[in-house]
Scaffold this active site. Structure first.
Site, mmCIF file in Angstrom:
data_model
loop_
_atom_site.group_PDB
_atom_site.id
_atom_site.type_symbol
_atom_site.label_atom_id
_atom_site.label_comp_id
_atom_site.label_asym_id
_atom_site.label_seq_id
_atom_site.Cartn_x
_atom_site.Cartn_y
_atom_site.Cartn_z
ATOM 1 N N SER A 131 0.427 -1.419 0.047
ATOM 2 C CA SER A 131 0.338 -0.159 0.102
ATOM 3 C C SER A 131 1.035 1.365 -0.105
ATOM 4 O O SER A 131 0.321 2.041 -0.236
ATOM 5 C CB SER A 131 -0.947 0.044 1.327
ATOM 6 O OG SER A 131 -2.047 -0.560 1.034
ATOM 7 N N LYS A 147 -0.003 3.708 -3.064
ATOM 8 C CA LYS A 147 -0.653 4.758 -2.190
ATOM 9 C C LYS A 147 -0.818 6.326 -2.052
ATOM 10 O O LYS A 147 -1.405 7.136 -2.631
ATOM 11 C CB LYS A 147 -1.584 4.306 -1.679
ATOM 12 C CG LYS A 147 -2.937 3.397 -2.098
ATOM 13 C CD LYS A 147 -3.894 2.968 -0.365
ATOM 14 C CE LYS A 147 -4.599 1.968 -1.447
ATOM 15 N NZ LYS A 147 -3.891 0.496 -0.910
ATOM 16 N N SER A 162 -6.829 3.074 4.072
ATOM 17 C CA SER A 162 -5.555 2.732 2.775
ATOM 18 C C SER A 162 -6.817 1.741 2.191
ATOM 19 O O SER A 162 -6.705 0.551 1.740
ATOM 20 C CB SER A 162 -4.731 1.269 3.493
ATOM 21 O OG SER A 162 -3.942 1.054 1.778
#
Length: 476
Positions: free
Chosen positions: A67, A70, A127
């Protein structure tokens, strides 16, 4: 080692000596295993004022970002906000592809939408994989095209060891990065977008009646930590990028490949405690390339953070799974497909109880503005004649052409200048460039699209001419 030990054992006649040798062998095995595990980990600490590397451990080794991906999705989102391509109230539509992303997710149904502000908050705290994909499709037309934009932006920032394949970090063998590149991105987010960087300090936010909590446990635990992002998949291990600012000292640290969330957090805390006193109190200036060559907008971050609850629909959430649990360090699901660390984060907002009840829910899509937001940068299906990084999608219908230039950068600069000179006229329009050849030379048309009719395009062009901006309407 086995042959050497067997030789020693064969020469040993004392049972006690044999036991000692076996114990020694077990020590070697454990040490070998620990060494092998350590080889999977990477870390770096950079003085964010001078760029000096204060600590490095396999910082250029290839790692799966999970993640942390992101962060780049948000970088491009912030860039679109700063350029006026979108605003915090712009609707982010969830396609069936976005809605179908594996948890952790916000749970908006296909066809629904949330605001850009809500999407950003859900990406930073929860997330949310579906929100990241929805933002990607809004800005790039398709997620795959947005991933190309992400990789191109990475190169522009000097992240030469990174390739992106999706917007959320779900497993893809072709998606990789390095600890050094993630540190560069962390610094770039603060340097280039100080007006939006405060999002990364959000520990939770209200989504209707539900409080969504974040997973960056160093926020509030370690003095000076103000972000940035956690990540986990089985292949990547536990990842973390942290930014620290105390007095005149600033650090950015990265830990990748941790064996658990707690061990990763402890490692980061130790790095901060060790190297923050060694950071410079002087220095400053740009450490990474600016996206547009201009200084960032100086504004207070809290001016851009939500002053009220994020809106949701009036429909009740549909509970699909529940468990009584506190959020721990280990994933609560099979993590071949998602960030387990952020999996159990939608919490019912109720009066205080002895134990927190964690639920995974699907939230009906909020009813927000219905105005269509065209892709802010790239052609959904890139063609050789359309720049895939800095331009908008070429919308159907009518457009306004304001200039053409033999240099794409000049055409883009004219679009940006025109947007600033006539923000109201072009509030619902999207700038883009289209390449064409003439006499063996490639030129770039600078156009604004998104007009639903010839009349609307002519009306906008008339308004531009009153501002001494030459233009003409053209049908795509």
């Amino acid at each position: 080692m086995r042959q050497a030990l067997s030789g020693i054992v064969s020469k040993s006649t004392s049972p006690l000596r044999t036991i000692m040798i076996v114990a020694m062998a077990m020590t070697f095995v454990i040490a070998d295993a620990a060494s092998s595990l350590a080889a999977r980990q990477a870390a770096i600490v950079i003085d964010a004022k001078t760029g000096k590397v204060l600590y490095s451990a396999d910082a250029d080794g290839r790692r799966y970002p999970a993640s942390l991906t992101k962060m780049m999705t948000l970088y491009l989102t912030f860039e679109a906000l700063a350029k006026g391509k979108i605003n915090r109230a712009s609707p982010v539509s969830f396609s069936s592809h976005a809605a179908a992303q594996a948890p952790t997710k916000l749970g908006v149904k296909a066809g629904g939408s949330v605001t850009v502000d809500t999407a950003i908050l859900s990406v930073v705290t929860k997330s949310a994989n579906d929100s990241a994909t929805a933002l990607a499709e809004m800005l790039g037309g398709t997620e795959s095209n947005f991933a190309r934009m992400m990789t191109a932006k990475a190169r522009q920032l000097g992240m030469n060891g990174t390739v992106f394949r999706n917007a959320n970090g779900l497993p893809d063998p072709g998606q990789f990065t390095t600890a050094r590149d993630m540190a560069t991105l962390g610094i770039a987010l603060r340097e280039h977008f100080p007006q939006y960087y405060g999002y990364f300090s959000q520990r939770s936010f209200l989504y209707g009646r539900q409080r969504i909590n974040g997973h960056n446990r160093l926020l509030g635990r370690i003095k000076g930590v103000d972000g940035i992002k956690t990540g986990y998949t089985r292949a990547s291990g536990f990842n973390l990028v942290s930014s620290v600012s105390i007095g005149n000292r600033r650090l950015v640290g990265v830990v990748m490949g941790g064996t658990s969330g707690s061990s990763r957090d402890n490692q980061m805390a130790a790095l901060i405690n060790t190297y923050l006193p060694r950071a410079s109190t002087r220095g400053g200036g740009d450490l990474v390339a600016r996206a547009d060559g201009k200084n960032p907008i100086k504004a207070l971050a809290d001016a851009f953070l939500p002053k009220q609850d994020a809106p949701t629909s009036n429909d009740e959430p549909i509970e699909v799974a529940s468990a009584d649990s506190s959020v721990g360090d280990h994933p609560a699901m099979d993590q071949a497909n998602g960030d387990g660390e952020e999996n159990t984060e939608v919490v019912e907002q109720k009066p205080a109880v002895a134990a927190r009840k964690v639920k995974t829910v699907i939230v009906s899509a909020p009813k927000v503005a219905t105005a269509q937001v065209v892709a802010a940068y790239a052609e959904p299906t890139p063609a050789p004649t359309v720049d895939p990084v800095n331009t908008a999608s070429v919308p159907s219908g009518w457009a306004i052409q304001v200039a053409s230039s033999p240099k794409q950068s000049e055409a883009q600069a004219l679009l940006d200048k025109t947007s600033k000179e006539a923000p109201r006229v072009l509030a619902q329009a999207s700038g883009f460039t289209v390449a064409f050849e003439k006499g063996g030379v490639t030129y770039y048309r600078a156009r604004f699209g998104g007009f639903g009719s010839k009349t609307a395009a002519w009306k906008a062009c008339t308004a531009l001419k009153k501002k001494n901006i030459e233009c003409y309407a053209v049908q795509q």
